[in-house]
Design a protein around this motif. Structure first.
Motif, PDB file in Angstrom:
ATOM      1  N   THR A  80      92.216  22.454   5.945  1.00 45.09           N
ATOM      2  CA  THR A  80      92.740  21.095   5.757  1.00 45.09           C
ATOM      3  C   THR A  80      94.257  21.076   5.850  1.00 45.09           C
ATOM      4  N   TYR A  81      94.917  21.977   5.116  1.00 49.30           N
ATOM      5  CA  TYR A  81      96.372  22.028   5.150  1.00 49.30           C
ATOM      6  C   TYR A  81      96.889  22.395   6.540  1.00 49.30           C
ATOM      7  N   THR A  82      96.206  23.325   7.203  1.00 46.32           N
ATOM      8  CA  THR A  82      96.636  23.745   8.536  1.00 46.32           C
ATOM      9  C   THR A  82      96.558  22.587   9.525  1.00 46.32           C
ATOM     10  N   LEU A  83      95.461  21.825   9.474  1.00 49.17           N
ATOM     11  CA  LEU A  83      95.315  20.679  10.369  1.00 49.17           C
ATOM     12  C   LEU A  83      96.391  19.628  10.104  1.00 49.17           C
ATOM     13  N   VAL A  84      96.670  19.369   8.839  1.00 53.73           N
ATOM     14  CA  VAL A  84      97.702  18.386   8.490  1.00 53.73           C
ATOM     15  C   VAL A  84      99.068  18.843   8.996  1.00 53.73           C
ATOM     16  N   THR A 125      93.793  14.316  18.848  1.00 49.17           N
ATOM     17  CA  THR A 125      94.018  14.261  17.404  1.00 49.17           C
ATOM     18  C   THR A 125      95.466  14.577  17.027  1.00 49.17           C
ATOM     19  N   LEU A 126      96.228  15.142  17.953  1.00 45.31           N
ATOM     20  CA  LEU A 126      97.602  15.552  17.656  1.00 45.31           C
ATOM     21  C   LEU A 126      98.633  14.491  17.998  1.00 45.31           C
ATOM     22  N   VAL A 127      98.200  13.393  18.615  1.00 47.08           N
ATOM     23  CA  VAL A 127      99.120  12.342  19.062  1.00 47.08           C
ATOM     24  C   VAL A 127      98.854  11.066  18.276  1.00 47.08           C
ATOM     25  N   LEU A 136      98.274   7.488   7.468  1.00 49.30           N
ATOM     26  CA  LEU A 136      96.953   7.111   6.975  1.00 49.30           C
ATOM     27  C   LEU A 136      95.888   8.131   7.388  1.00 49.30           C
ATOM     28  N   ASN A 137      95.982   8.626   8.623  1.00 50.70           N
ATOM     29  CA  ASN A 137      95.006   9.622   9.068  1.00 50.70           C
ATOM     30  C   ASN A 137      95.135  10.928   8.295  1.00 50.70           C
ATOM     31  N   MET A 138      96.354  11.388   8.061  1.00 47.88           N
ATOM     32  CA  MET A 138      96.546  12.654   7.343  1.00 47.88           C
ATOM     33  C   MET A 138      96.198  12.498   5.866  1.00 47.88           C
ATOM     34  N   LEU A 139      96.446  11.323   5.298  1.00 44.87           N
ATOM     35  CA  LEU A 139      96.042  11.089   3.916  1.00 44.87           C
ATOM     36  C   LEU A 139      94.525  11.142   3.800  1.00 44.87           C
ATOM     37  N   ALA A 140      93.838  10.522   4.760  1.00 40.24           N
ATOM     38  CA  ALA A 140      92.377  10.549   4.754  1.00 40.24           C
ATOM     39  C   ALA A 140      91.850  11.963   4.975  1.00 40.24           C
ATOM     40  N   LEU A 141      92.476  12.701   5.896  1.00 42.14           N
ATOM     41  CA  LEU A 141      92.061  14.091   6.150  1.00 42.14           C
ATOM     42  C   LEU A 141      92.216  14.931   4.894  1.00 42.14           C
ATOM     43  N   TRP A 142      93.336  14.778   4.206  1.00 41.80           N
ATOM     44  CA  TRP A 142      93.569  15.545   2.977  1.00 41.80           C
ATOM     45  C   TRP A 142      92.557  15.164   1.890  1.00 41.80           C
TER      46      TRP A 142
END
Length: 282
Positions: A80-84, A125-127, A136-142
């Motif tokens: 999770t942290y790595t993706l964020v 997913t990187l753009v 918002l996407n990274m908050l949801a991912l976390w």
């Protein structure tokens, strides 16, 4: 098996905390353990008792050291942290004048280019389109990763994320050929879909998840929203399918079947790309 059976089956509960449901098994004794009881290994997790036994053997036989948790870092959320972090870094690169636009145009998804530049199916997913989009996407991912990664394990969680992103891109190629799409929303929706299905499987209350998905779906279809509903729905459907597979193949004896089913999902999604090719480009 009914929800009642799942709620009363002791195999669905941590052996040290009988009130906590979990999908994760200790790699040594194969007992169910909750997130608090898990210590990560390179190929799974281990329960406290097996960890203690291994440490005792280590002292007497000088075997390979067991991994330790660093203070302040939850090692159960490494994916999770790595993706964020990776996604945030690419967003910041995108802000660099003269470089950012080229990087973004190389990673964003367009169904027309998927056949000659297939990496776009996932690098989308990187753009992101702006600070609020990525925030918002990274908050949801976390938030979702905090629950799903310890529950599923690192590699299953990463597989779920990537296949959901692929599912979103494939549906865009099928229903909106030639449309440019950016963002990790398809992958995030896949996490939501998987959490909904897994929650239903273990008898958890998934009302909040259903409400969040419903609200997001309504916002997606609002006029002028600029949101790709195809990516959201595609990612959510694939995530729900993977959640079903993981829920039904959680036993250790079914691990081989689980792997082949996940491979089959990936192959099936890639095969679906032949449809827009034949319809629009052949």
């Amino acid at each position: 098996m009914t929800d009642s059976d799942l709620r009363t089956n002791p195999d669905n509960f941590c052996y040290r905390h009988p009130d906590r449901q979990s999908f994760v098994l200790c790699q040594r004794c194969l007992r169910t353990i909750c997130g608090e009881c898990q210590t990560p290994l390179p190929v799974g997790v281990i329960c406290p008792e097996c960890l203690r036994d291994a440490q005792q053997q280590q002292k007497s036989a000088t075997v390979t050291r067991m991994p330790r948790r660093r203070a302040g870092v939850d090692s159960r959320l490494i994916v999770t942290y790595t993706l964020v972090i990776i996604t945030t870094v690419f967003y910041l690169i995108g802000l660099i004048p003269g470089i950012g636009e080229s990087v973004q145009s190389l990673l964003a998804f367009n169904g027309v280019l998927a056949y000659i530049q297939p990496w776009r199916l996932v690098t989308v997913t990187l753009v992101h389109a702006g600070i609020w989009h990525i925030a918002l996407n990274m908050l949801a991912l976390w938030a979702l990763g905090r629950s799903l990664e310890p529950l599923l394990g690192r590699w299953r969680f990463l597989t779920l994320y990537l296949l959901s992103a692929l599912g979103g891109s494939v549906l865009v190629a099928l229903l909106a050929p030639g449309t440019w799409v950016v963002g990790a929303s398809g992958a995030v929706w896949g996490l939501l879909g998987a959490m909904f299905v897994i929650g239903r499987h273990i008898g958890a209350n998934v009302t909040a998840i259903a409400v969040i998905m419903g609200i997001n779906l309504v916002l997606t279809f609002l006029p002028g929203s600029g949101i790709s509903w195809q990516a959201h729905i595609g990612g959510g459907l694939v995530g729900a399918l993977i959640g079903f597979i993981l829920a039904r193949t959680r036993a250790t004896r079914m691990r081989s079947r689980q792997i082949w089913l996940l491979v089959g999902v990936g192959v099936g999604l890639v095969a679906l790309l032949a449809i827009p090719y034949l319809l629009y480009y052949a």
